[in-house]
Design a protein around this motif. Structure first.
Motif, PDB file in Angstrom:
ATOM      1  N   UNK A   1       0.823  -1.225   0.000  1.00 46.20           N
ATOM      2  CA  UNK A   1       0.000   0.000   0.000  1.00 46.20           C
ATOM      3  C   UNK A   1       0.849   1.264   0.000  1.00 46.20           C
ATOM      4  N   UNK A   2       1.798   1.328  -0.881  1.00 39.42           N
ATOM      5  CA  UNK A   2       2.661   2.496  -0.991  1.00 39.42           C
ATOM      6  C   UNK A   2       3.669   2.279  -2.102  1.00 39.42           C
ATOM      7  N   UNK A   3       4.601   3.221  -2.194  1.00 38.46           N
ATOM      8  CA  UNK A   3       5.621   3.144  -3.232  1.00 38.46           C
ATOM      9  C   UNK A   3       6.992   3.087  -2.568  1.00 38.46           C
ATOM     10  N   UNK A   4       7.736   2.048  -2.906  1.00 36.45           N
ATOM     11  CA  UNK A   4       9.098   1.928  -2.384  1.00 36.45           C
ATOM     12  C   UNK A   4       9.981   2.992  -3.031  1.00 36.45           C
ATOM     13  N   UNK A   5      11.037   3.333  -2.345  1.00 33.37           N
ATOM     14  CA  UNK A   5      12.048   4.255  -2.845  1.00 33.37           C
ATOM     15  C   UNK A   5      13.235   3.408  -3.306  1.00 33.37           C
ATOM     16  N   UNK A   6      13.777   3.707  -4.457  1.00 32.08           N
ATOM     17  CA  UNK A   6      14.854   2.883  -5.022  1.00 32.08           C
ATOM     18  C   UNK A   6      16.184   3.013  -4.288  1.00 32.08           C
ATOM     19  N   UNK A   7      16.281   3.920  -3.335  1.00 29.61           N
ATOM     20  CA  UNK A   7      17.577   4.178  -2.713  1.00 29.61           C
ATOM     21  C   UNK A   7      18.087   3.067  -1.820  1.00 29.61           C
ATOM     22  N   UNK A   8      17.194   2.328  -1.142  1.00 28.21           N
ATOM     23  CA  UNK A   8      17.742   1.358  -0.203  1.00 28.21           C
ATOM     24  C   UNK A   8      16.728   0.293   0.171  1.00 28.21           C
ATOM     25  N   UNK A   9      17.243  -0.877   0.465  1.00 33.49           N
ATOM     26  CA  UNK A   9      16.541  -1.975   1.114  1.00 33.49           C
ATOM     27  C   UNK A   9      17.589  -2.668   1.964  1.00 33.49           C
ATOM     28  N   UNK A  10      17.204  -3.068   3.173  1.00 26.99           N
ATOM     29  CA  UNK A  10      18.134  -3.737   4.083  1.00 26.99           C
ATOM     30  C   UNK A  10      17.460  -4.951   4.700  1.00 26.99           C
ATOM     31  N   UNK A  11      18.248  -5.950   5.003  1.00 23.41           N
ATOM     32  CA  UNK A  11      17.753  -7.115   5.735  1.00 23.41           C
ATOM     33  C   UNK A  11      18.012  -6.851   7.205  1.00 23.41           C
ATOM     34  N   UNK A  12      16.962  -6.856   8.011  1.00 25.22           N
ATOM     35  CA  UNK A  12      17.092  -6.616   9.452  1.00 25.22           C
ATOM     36  C   UNK A  12      17.635  -7.862  10.136  1.00 25.22           C
ATOM     37  N   UNK A  13      18.163  -7.682  11.329  1.00 18.54           N
ATOM     38  CA  UNK A  13      18.720  -8.803  12.083  1.00 18.54           C
ATOM     39  C   UNK A  13      17.679  -9.880  12.382  1.00 18.54           C
ATOM     40  N   UNK A  14      16.394  -9.495  12.463  1.00 22.25           N
ATOM     41  CA  UNK A  14      15.333 -10.459  12.741  1.00 22.25           C
ATOM     42  C   UNK A  14      14.842 -11.168  11.473  1.00 22.25           C
ATOM     43  N   UNK A  15      15.466 -10.883  10.323  1.00 26.66           N
ATOM     44  CA  UNK A  15      15.085 -11.520   9.071  1.00 26.66           C
ATOM     45  C   UNK A  15      14.057 -10.750   8.264  1.00 26.66           C
ATOM     46  N   UNK A  16      13.482  -9.699   8.843  1.00 25.20           N
ATOM     47  CA  UNK A  16      12.520  -8.867   8.118  1.00 25.20           C
ATOM     48  C   UNK A  16      13.254  -7.981   7.121  1.00 25.20           C
ATOM     49  N   UNK A  17      12.488  -7.381   6.225  1.00 24.93           N
ATOM     50  CA  UNK A  17      13.048  -6.464   5.236  1.00 24.93           C
ATOM     51  C   UNK A  17      12.683  -5.038   5.590  1.00 24.93           C
ATOM     52  N   UNK A  18      13.639  -4.136   5.468  1.00 25.74           N
ATOM     53  CA  UNK A  18      13.439  -2.705   5.694  1.00 25.74           C
ATOM     54  C   UNK A  18      13.484  -2.031   4.328  1.00 25.74           C
ATOM     55  N   UNK A  19      12.323  -1.614   3.846  1.00 22.29           N
ATOM     56  CA  UNK A  19      12.222  -0.973   2.536  1.00 22.29           C
ATOM     57  C   UNK A  19      12.191   0.530   2.695  1.00 22.29           C
ATOM     58  N   UNK A  20      13.038   1.224   1.946  1.00 23.01           N
ATOM     59  CA  UNK A  20      12.938   2.681   1.872  1.00 23.01           C
ATOM     60  C   UNK A  20      11.636   3.003   1.144  1.00 23.01           C
ATOM     61  N   UNK A  21      10.960   4.047   1.593  1.00 25.68           N
ATOM     62  CA  UNK A  21       9.645   4.386   1.054  1.00 25.68           C
ATOM     63  C   UNK A  21       9.573   5.859   0.652  1.00 25.68           C
ATOM     64  N   UNK A  22       8.687   6.145  -0.319  1.00 27.52           N
ATOM     65  CA  UNK A  22       8.355   7.506  -0.715  1.00 27.52           C
ATOM     66  C   UNK A  22       6.927   7.765  -0.253  1.00 27.52           C
ATOM     67  N   UNK A  23       6.712   8.888   0.411  1.00 25.90           N
ATOM     68  CA  UNK A  23       5.368   9.266   0.855  1.00 25.90           C
ATOM     69  C   UNK A  23       5.054  10.652   0.316  1.00 25.90           C
ATOM     70  N   UNK A  24       3.846  10.849  -0.156  1.00 23.93           N
ATOM     71  CA  UNK A  24       3.422  12.183  -0.581  1.00 23.93           C
ATOM     72  C   UNK A  24       2.163  12.567   0.187  1.00 23.93           C
ATOM     73  N   UNK A  25       2.169  13.770   0.686  1.00 22.57           N
ATOM     74  CA  UNK A  25       1.040  14.335   1.416  1.00 22.57           C
ATOM     75  C   UNK A  25       0.864  15.776   0.968  1.00 22.57           C
ATOM     76  N   UNK A  26      -0.365  16.223   0.845  1.00 27.54           N
ATOM     77  CA  UNK A  26      -0.632  17.623   0.529  1.00 27.54           C
ATOM     78  C   UNK A  26      -0.753  18.384   1.842  1.00 27.54           C
ATOM     79  N   UNK A  27       0.078  19.420   1.992  1.00 29.75           N
ATOM     80  CA  UNK A  27       0.139  20.171   3.245  1.00 29.75           C
ATOM     81  C   UNK A  27       0.091  21.671   2.963  1.00 29.75           C
TER      82      UNK A  27
END
Length: 193
Positions: A48-74
Motif C-alpha cells: 500500500x505504498x511506493x518503495x524508494x529505489x535508494x535502499x533496502x536492508x535485511x534486518x537482524x530479525x530476518x525482516x526487510x526494511x524498505x525505503x519508502x516515498x510518501x506524498x502528502x498535501x500540506x
C-alpha cells in the motif's frame, strides 16, 4: 525471464547467502531476491505504498526494511523557502521505511512527513509546490540497539528513529542537531550513514 535495464542497489547478504537488486516497472520499484546461483527466490514490493529505489536492508530479525516515498498535501503558505512563498497545497515528498516480515505483513512503518517539519530543509535544494522533496532520504541502517538510522540528504542530517514508537531519538547534523560540531560546519548532502 524478463530483462530490465534499470537494475539498482545490487547487494549481497552474506549471512543468508542471497543477493538483491531493485528495478522499476511502470514507475513502481520492486526488489528481486536471488540465491547464490542468481536464481530468483522472491520479489519484495511495498505494501500500500511506493518503495524508494535508494535502499533496502535485511534486518537482524530476518525482516526487510524498505525505503519508502510518501506524498502528502500540506499547507506551507506561512513559510518561505529560498525567498519563495510556500503554497497552501504543497505536495510534500517524504522518505520513510516499511518493515515487512516473512509473511508479507507490514509490522512497522515510519513517514518523515509525520515527524519532520519541511522547514528543516535547506534552501539551496529548492522549493516546488507540486513536489517538494524537502528531506530526500538515501539510506537506512539498523543500529546495534535495533532502532533505525536514516540519512536525509536535503536535511544534511542522520536521524535515529525508535523502531517501536516512531519517535525521533536524536538528530546528527542539520538545522536541529542534537550534537554540537566544534570548529566544524558539519556535513552536507551526504548519502550513506
Amino acid at each position: 525471464g524478463e530483462t530490465y535495464s534499470n537494475c539498482l542497489d545490487f547487494k549481497y547478504y552474506p549471512e543468508q547467502g542471497i543477493y538483491s537488486y531493485t528495478f522499476v516497472d511502470q514507475g513502481i520499484p520492486h526488489t528481486i531476491l536471488l540465491d547464490s546461483y542468481l536464481t530468483i527466490l522472491d520479489t519484495i514490493s511495498a505494501i500500500n505504498g511506493i518503495a524508494d529505489v535508494h535502499d533496502i536492508q535485511r534486518a537482524n530479525n530476518g525482516n526487510w526494511l524498505l525505503a519508502m516515498v510518501y506524498t502528502d498535501t500540506v499547507d506551507l503558505s506561512a513559510e518561505t523557502f529560498g525567498g519563495v512563498q510556500g503554497s497552501s497545497t504543497t505536495v510534500l515528498t517524504g522518505f520513510g521505511v516499511q518493515e515487512i516480515d516473512a509473511s508479507g505483513t507490514v509490522i512497522f512503518e515510519w513517514n518523515s512527513n509525520d515527524y519532520i517539519p519541511a522547514t528543516e530543509t535547506y534552501d539551496f535544494y529548492g522549493y516546488d509546490p507540486n513536489g517538494f522533496d524537502y528531506c530526500h532520504g538515501n539510506a537506512i541502517e539498523e543500529d546495534s540497539d535495533g532502532n533505525l538510522l536514516l540519512s536525509f540528504r536535503h536535511l544534511n542530517a542522520v536521524y535515529k528513529i525508535n523502531r517501536t514508537t516512531g519517535n525521533i531519538i536524536w538528530r546528527l547534523g542539520g538545522q536541529s542537531s542534537d550534537f554540537t560540531f566544534i570548529n566544524d560546519d558539519g556535513f552536507s548532502g551526504q548519502h550513506d550513514i
